[in-house]
Write a protein that holds these residues in place. Sequence first.
Motif, mmCIF file in Angstrom:
data_model
loop_
_atom_site.group_PDB
_atom_site.id
_atom_site.type_symbol
_atom_site.label_atom_id
_atom_site.label_comp_id
_atom_site.label_asym_id
_atom_site.label_seq_id
_atom_site.Cartn_x
_atom_site.Cartn_y
_atom_site.Cartn_z
ATOM 1 N N GLY A 125 29.630 -28.721 -2.320
ATOM 2 C CA GLY A 125 29.302 -29.850 -1.465
ATOM 3 C C GLY A 125 27.831 -29.876 -1.080
ATOM 4 O O GLY A 125 27.260 -30.935 -0.797
ATOM 5 N N THR A 126 27.180 -28.702 -1.104
ATOM 6 C CA THR A 126 25.744 -28.626 -0.797
ATOM 7 C C THR A 126 24.926 -29.468 -1.765
ATOM 8 O O THR A 126 23.899 -30.050 -1.399
ATOM 9 C CB THR A 126 25.279 -27.157 -0.885
ATOM 10 O OG1 THR A 126 25.997 -26.396 0.076
ATOM 11 C CG2 THR A 126 23.788 -27.039 -0.621
ATOM 12 N N LEU A 127 25.369 -29.552 -3.032
ATOM 13 C CA LEU A 127 24.597 -30.260 -4.050
ATOM 14 C C LEU A 127 24.590 -31.763 -3.786
ATOM 15 O O LEU A 127 23.600 -32.445 -4.085
ATOM 16 C CB LEU A 127 25.156 -29.950 -5.435
ATOM 17 C CG LEU A 127 25.227 -28.448 -5.778
ATOM 18 C CD1 LEU A 127 25.661 -28.246 -7.209
ATOM 19 C CD2 LEU A 127 23.900 -27.773 -5.520
ATOM 20 N N ALA A 128 25.664 -32.281 -3.214
ATOM 21 C CA ALA A 128 25.646 -33.685 -2.772
ATOM 22 C C ALA A 128 24.747 -33.813 -1.543
ATOM 23 O O ALA A 128 24.014 -34.796 -1.390
ATOM 24 C CB ALA A 128 27.064 -34.153 -2.457
ATOM 25 N N GLY A 129 24.784 -32.778 -0.676
ATOM 26 C CA GLY A 129 23.976 -32.809 0.542
ATOM 27 C C GLY A 129 22.488 -32.802 0.275
ATOM 28 O O GLY A 129 21.720 -33.511 0.940
ATOM 29 N N VAL A 130 22.020 -32.024 -0.708
ATOM 30 C CA VAL A 130 20.590 -31.963 -0.980
ATOM 31 C C VAL A 130 20.105 -33.273 -1.600
ATOM 32 O O VAL A 130 18.964 -33.692 -1.388
ATOM 33 C CB VAL A 130 20.248 -30.749 -1.878
ATOM 34 C CG1 VAL A 130 20.712 -30.961 -3.311
ATOM 35 C CG2 VAL A 130 18.751 -30.471 -1.856
ATOM 36 N N HIS A 131 20.965 -33.953 -2.358
ATOM 37 C CA HIS A 131 20.604 -35.285 -2.856
ATOM 38 C C HIS A 131 20.446 -36.256 -1.682
ATOM 39 O O HIS A 131 19.506 -37.053 -1.652
ATOM 40 C CB HIS A 131 21.672 -35.795 -3.835
ATOM 41 C CG HIS A 131 21.516 -35.270 -5.232
ATOM 42 N ND1 HIS A 131 20.544 -35.739 -6.092
ATOM 43 C CD2 HIS A 131 22.208 -34.319 -5.896
ATOM 44 C CE1 HIS A 131 20.639 -35.096 -7.249
ATOM 45 N NE2 HIS A 131 21.644 -34.235 -7.164
ATOM 46 N N LEU A 132 21.378 -36.180 -0.732
ATOM 47 C CA LEU A 132 21.308 -37.059 0.443
ATOM 48 C C LEU A 132 20.055 -36.752 1.254
ATOM 49 O O LEU A 132 19.365 -37.674 1.734
ATOM 50 C CB LEU A 132 22.558 -36.868 1.302
ATOM 51 C CG LEU A 132 22.589 -37.618 2.636
ATOM 52 C CD1 LEU A 132 22.533 -39.128 2.404
ATOM 53 C CD2 LEU A 132 23.836 -37.239 3.435
ATOM 54 N N ALA A 133 19.724 -35.472 1.411
ATOM 55 C CA ALA A 133 18.564 -35.075 2.215
ATOM 56 C C ALA A 133 17.252 -35.550 1.613
ATOM 57 O O ALA A 133 16.238 -35.649 2.312
ATOM 58 C CB ALA A 133 18.549 -33.560 2.391
ATOM 59 N N ASN A 134 17.246 -35.850 0.315
ATOM 60 C CA ASN A 134 16.027 -36.329 -0.344
ATOM 61 C C ASN A 134 15.916 -37.851 -0.339
ATOM 62 O O ASN A 134 14.962 -38.394 -0.886
ATOM 63 C CB ASN A 134 15.967 -35.806 -1.780
ATOM 64 C CG ASN A 134 15.359 -34.415 -1.879
ATOM 65 O OD1 ASN A 134 14.174 -34.252 -2.113
ATOM 66 N ND2 ASN A 134 16.204 -33.394 -1.677
ATOM 67 N N GLU A 135 16.916 -38.541 0.243
ATOM 68 C CA GLU A 135 16.835 -39.995 0.363
ATOM 69 C C GLU A 135 15.843 -40.358 1.483
ATOM 70 O O GLU A 135 15.716 -39.618 2.465
ATOM 71 C CB GLU A 135 18.213 -40.591 0.671
ATOM 72 C CG GLU A 135 19.254 -40.360 -0.418
ATOM 73 C CD GLU A 135 19.007 -41.211 -1.647
ATOM 74 O OE1 GLU A 135 18.213 -42.169 -1.547
ATOM 75 O OE2 GLU A 135 19.588 -40.902 -2.706
ATOM 76 N N THR A 136 15.187 -41.483 1.348
ATOM 77 C CA THR A 136 14.148 -41.864 2.320
ATOM 78 C C THR A 136 14.647 -42.809 3.406
ATOM 79 O O THR A 136 13.945 -43.046 4.388
ATOM 80 C CB THR A 136 12.983 -42.546 1.576
ATOM 81 O OG1 THR A 136 13.475 -43.692 0.870
ATOM 82 C CG2 THR A 136 12.334 -41.583 0.599
#
Length: 844
Positions: free
Chosen positions: A142-153
């Motif tokens: 689930g972290t891998l979806a989270g890091v994608h979300l964290a890189n959204e602007t």
Amino acid sequence: MSSISRTWKLFLVCYVVCLSLNYVILRWGGVAEKPSTLPSVELNAPGSSAAINISYQDEYNGSSEDPDVVLLLNITRKEEDKLTYISSQLADSFRVITPDFINLVASQYPGGHSFHYQGMIARQLMQKLRVDKVHVVGYKYGTLAGVHLANETDIDVQSLSLLSSYGVQELELLGGYHLNHGIYTAQLLFLELAKYGIPHFGLIDVEEEIAFYKIMNSSDQRKIRKLFQNLDIPVQIQHCLDDPQVASGIAIEHNRIIPQSKLLTYQCQSLKTSNEVVSGLKSFLQTAGQTDIEITNLDIAQSLIPFRGSETYRIEGGSLVLVMLLIIVSTFVSEDLSCIGAGLMAARGLIGFVPAVTACLIGIFIGDILVYLLGKWLGAAVLKKAPVKWFISERDIERTNHWFEAKGPVIIIISRFIPGSRFPTYLSAGIIDASFLMFILYFGIASIMWTPILVGASVLAGQKLIYYFTLYQDYVIWVLLGVVLLIMAVFKFFIPMLTYRGRRLMIGKWRRLRNWEFWPIYVIYFPIVLYVVYLWIKFKKLTVCTAANPGMPEGGFIGESKYEILSQIGLQNSVASFAILRANWDIPQRIQEAHSFMENKELDFPIVLKPDQGQRGEGVLIIKNSQELENHLSELSEDMIIQEFVLGKEFGVFYYRYPNQEKGNIYSITGKNLLTLTGDGNHTLEHLILEDERAVCMAEVHFEEQIDDLYHIPEKGKQIHLVELGTHARGAVFWDATHLKSPELLQQLDKISKSFEGFYFGRYDLKVSTLDQFKAGADIKVIELNGVTSESTNMYDSEYTFVDAISILCKQWKLCFEIGYQNHKRGAETPSITHMVKKITEHL
């Protein structure tokens, strides 16, 4: 129909019925899913105009009217209980939102399955719920979806927490994008096969596993390292040091490449079992974003150092034991591939060199002893049992027995270094009851020598390969193909070239490739098939050729009975004595009939035993004693002919006669030389075969024929008959003897042929005492008569080119069609093409 055949057909019918029922249940039946009680919202599927519904859990047990929001991400149901525990602990202080990615993925939503898409869905969910600030907590994948979300602007992610997280590509499975995706694809295919290829009637649920591997196959973890390094928010990493699934090296690497991250580790196997985890998470979430991020220059410098797996990721403890067990089990499938795989793991730093070698040695030791004991306990009967009979023939065991007799323990050691020879060697050691202590001693020495070498070579090669894989991953498939071709070249060419035997066998293969007489039959006959099509057009009927011999079924095209053909020759005094032995007779009757035949005809050994419907010398045996005869008759699977063994010279005479002519013609005569070697008192028969310029061309055939004496040293001057049959496929040397034809020979062949009503075209295989008798047509013995598909074997004379041979065959087939056409005009019937196709299919 045999009982075995009936059993298999019944099994196949039951399997198809069960499979059909299984599909119906999966497609339209099964247990109805329990409706979700969770709230849901409608979102736009990323990359698609379609709408999707996603359920989510929204939990808060505190008193604040505007609590901080925590987005808890997980993608596998197996970890759902752990997330429920973490969520319930956090809900006292935070509003915890947990999207139901599990059902979403299983529902085949449009747009893809990747972690990037899940991050986009999580962003939409937050916007739909009017959440503009969020703390992201990712558990494992689930972290891998989270890091994608964290890189959204367009969303304010205040912090990211990694709980027992997977992540960077280099520490996932084999560490390469293409290699890993190959594994994911294979696992998907296996699961789909299990779903639809095994009749489980809905009792086996593989949907979540299929969904998981679709996620992995759709995702690109090569981007994760860059996404982690781009983070400018507080990051906390928590990890259980005894986690059997996620190695601590992954958390260490994430901590290194995210300079502002804080790493907390605990002596536990699961985050659910440690109160410290939730306590540390709460403390981090409460302070994240309220204080400045502290990053030292050392942290930044360390984050920029290129990845070196051996320094960060080492499987230890229980995980190491599990990996070693997997290596041990894999040696039972392929010892060498397991050693290579263990070496590659050591090259990546996943395990140490010593554990890799130890696991391989244990697996090899256990597996090889089991093979020895299998042979010892079951004896020769093991050859007829599955799965051994699928991989090893009786010839393999026979050859290995002779190795043991000639070389003893040396063979055990040598076989360790020759892939493919170990199973028959060790099984044979058990079958012949070789000393167990001797076997363990020598194969143990060989294994201790070989295993570290192979694992070590894989480590050295693997380090280079891994380096280039990381640079050229887009070309990895081609690199792997090149490696496979290189390995094949090494084992098939370079290693054999290191020994005299290997070099001579290579010379033999080259000569067979260069000399057309050794080419595969389908290559030689390809132009003949084209010419036959031309004759078909010319004579307006393809099967008219079968009318060349109205007295033979289908003109002797295929599957004809040799017994029936020889029986129809009126001049039986010109035929070598013969009798039929039926496969459907019981064993005592076969043996009794064979001995009665020999007594009535006053024959002694050797005697000939050959299939009633054989082709090109296949299955023909020269039986030298009564015991050998009884052994073969005890295992008959088809009708056989027992025939007098006639001494003398052998010739193949191709005869033809037009129906409107009184006299026939001799199209060709083939002389047959049976290859003979002379012992020198110093070398084995195998060496003599390899040394002879003609015998080496068919060395493997001669090895099979001479297996009993292959490793013996013949006395000086002793003549060894390599070939006892006048068959080119068995090693006989053919030469054009057409110049030997004479009026007397033709006159005798006319008498024999006319005594067979309906025979006009074919090849006689004859034996005669002397050349003068042959030319005079005196004391000729027919040992076989072949019909329309027989060859004018003089074409195999080494003086003839491939073009010469094709010309000889074309003229032969032209004669066949002409004679068949005349017989057809005189009333001879011809079979339909459908009948011929059926006949050929049945024979094949």
